[in-house]
Design an enzyme around this catalytic site. Structure first.
Site, short mmCIF file in Angstrom:
data_model
loop_
_atom_site.label_atom_id
_atom_site.label_comp_id
_atom_site.label_asym_id
_atom_site.label_seq_id
_atom_site.Cartn_x
_atom_site.Cartn_y
_atom_site.Cartn_z
N ASP A 10 0.86 -1.19 0.00
CA ASP A 10 0.00 0.00 0.00
C ASP A 10 0.89 1.24 0.00
OD1 ASP A 10 -2.14 1.68 0.12
OD2 ASP A 10 -2.76 1.15 2.15
N ASP A 105 -2.72 2.35 -6.18
CA ASP A 105 -1.65 2.37 -5.18
C ASP A 105 -1.65 1.18 -4.25
OD1 ASP A 105 -4.00 3.03 -3.95
OD2 ASP A 105 -3.19 4.71 -2.79
N GLU A 106 -2.32 0.10 -4.63
CA GLU A 106 -2.49 -1.01 -3.69
C GLU A 106 -2.59 -2.32 -4.45
OE1 GLU A 106 -5.67 -2.04 -0.09
OE2 GLU A 106 -6.04 -0.40 -1.48
#
Length: 352
Positions: A10, A105-106
């Site tokens: 993350d 983003d993960e």
């Protein structure tokens, strides 16, 4: 059964981190990425200086500025964020092809069979974090665990710029002490109900058998039971492609009538449109839909082919859906079906 090694990565305040990287004058001051306050904008993300004032993602920009008058809100640059996410994805592929993107983003990585670092998931996570920092000049947090549920919790344990590992022999001790509010799918309303039942930790939850939890929470009760025992058999889905995108909110107090529901629509649509902008170009928005869950837990979903995605269209859909029950409402959702332009056979190359 073979022991799995799952990493959850993350990025730390991803959009804001890129803005501060590209313009160092933005660092060390409250910063958010989002829409304009005078246009009912919503915060997409913010840095930790802004979070100290209570600013959070999905908050209206107007409210964020009330909490932090010195907050600087910059417009998002999604093409830049997508480019950076592709580079991060490239680093992931150096260690495994089993990657399930969750957002820009993960992502989850399954490194169970990775030969790197003699198969050490911890060393792989350390190396990914090092390379992202060195090559892209932003930080990521990582969680390592035997399943997705625990890996995601672990990645949040030492944010920002942290690494937390839960080994198989630590699972039981870790889970029993875990507050139920940390469980995936447990929002404020469910957490409040659990508290009223005297359930605050997973240890408390283990005192309930599966049948009793199903009686109280429906099918989600079985999921609660499994999570309380540290069980999550979901695989990392390499070919995971979205069928739809939606935003929903459970309200602390039931919405008594249609008008009160309609008043909630603009904020929900603003958040949904923000998420749509973060999708990669291989998706095309299609049919709009609404979801209504009434106070008695009955629910209905209504969609309309060919309708536009403007406020008026969603107002009409919501009015029709509400009429199916005409009761107080505890949850509202808005969404859009997605047409996959890439096709299901192609491997995902971007974070979706």
């Amino acid at each position: 059964m073979k022991q799995r090694k799952i990493i959850h990565i993350d990025c730390d305040c991803f959009y804001a981190a890129i803005e501060m990287r590209d313009d160092p004058s933005l660092a060390n001051r409250p910063l958010a990425v989002g829409g304009s306050a005078d246009r009912r904008g919503v915060i997409a993300t913010c840095n930790y200086e802004a979070r100290a004032y209570g600013v959070r993602s999905a908050m209206s920009s107007r409210h964020a500025l009330k909490l932090c008058p010195d907050l600087l809100i910059v417009k998002p640059r999604f093409e830049v964020y997508r480019s950076v996410s592709r580079e991060i994805h490239g680093i992931f592929r150096q260690f495994t092809d089993l990657i399930e993107p969750l957002s820009l983003d993960e992502a989850y990585l399954d490194v169970s069979d990775s030969p790197h670092f003699a198969g050490s998931a911890t060393r792989i996570a350390q190396e990914i974090r090092r390379r992202v920092a060195q090559e892209l000049h932003i930080t990521v947090s990582a969680g390592v665990a035997p399943n997705k549920f625990l890996a995601k919790i672990a990645s949040d344990w030492r944010k920002p710029n942290g690494l937390f590992v839960i080994t198989p022999d630590q699972v039981d001790e870790f889970v029993t002490a875990l507050p139920v509010s940390k469980l995936h799918g447990v929002g404020k309303v469910t957490a409040d109900k659990l508290t009223r039942l005297g359930i605050r930790t997973c240890l408390d939850l283990r005192d309930w058998n599966k049948l009793a939890l199903v009686r109280e929470f429906g099918s989600f009760g079985e999921r609660l039971w499994r999570l309380a025992h540290g069980i999550d058999e979901r695989e990392v889905k390499v070919d995971s492609r979205r069928q739809s995108l939606s935003v929903e909110h459970t309200y602390d107090q039931d919405l008594p009538d249609l008008q009160s529901c309609l008043e909630k629509l603009p904020a929900l649509l603003e958040e949904m449109n923000g998420r749509l902008q973060r999708l990669d170009a291989s998706y095309r928005p299609d049919k709009p839909f609404v979801k209504v869950k009434f106070h008695d837990f009955t629910q209905t979903t209504l969609e309309q082919a060919g309708a536009s995605r403007d406020l008026d269209s969603y107002r009409q859909l919501l009015a029709s859906a509400h009429a199916r029950g005409d009761k107080p409402v505890r949850l509202l959702g808005v969404g859009v079906r997605l047409h996959d332009l890439r096709g299901r056979q192609e491997q995902l190359e971007l974070f979706a």
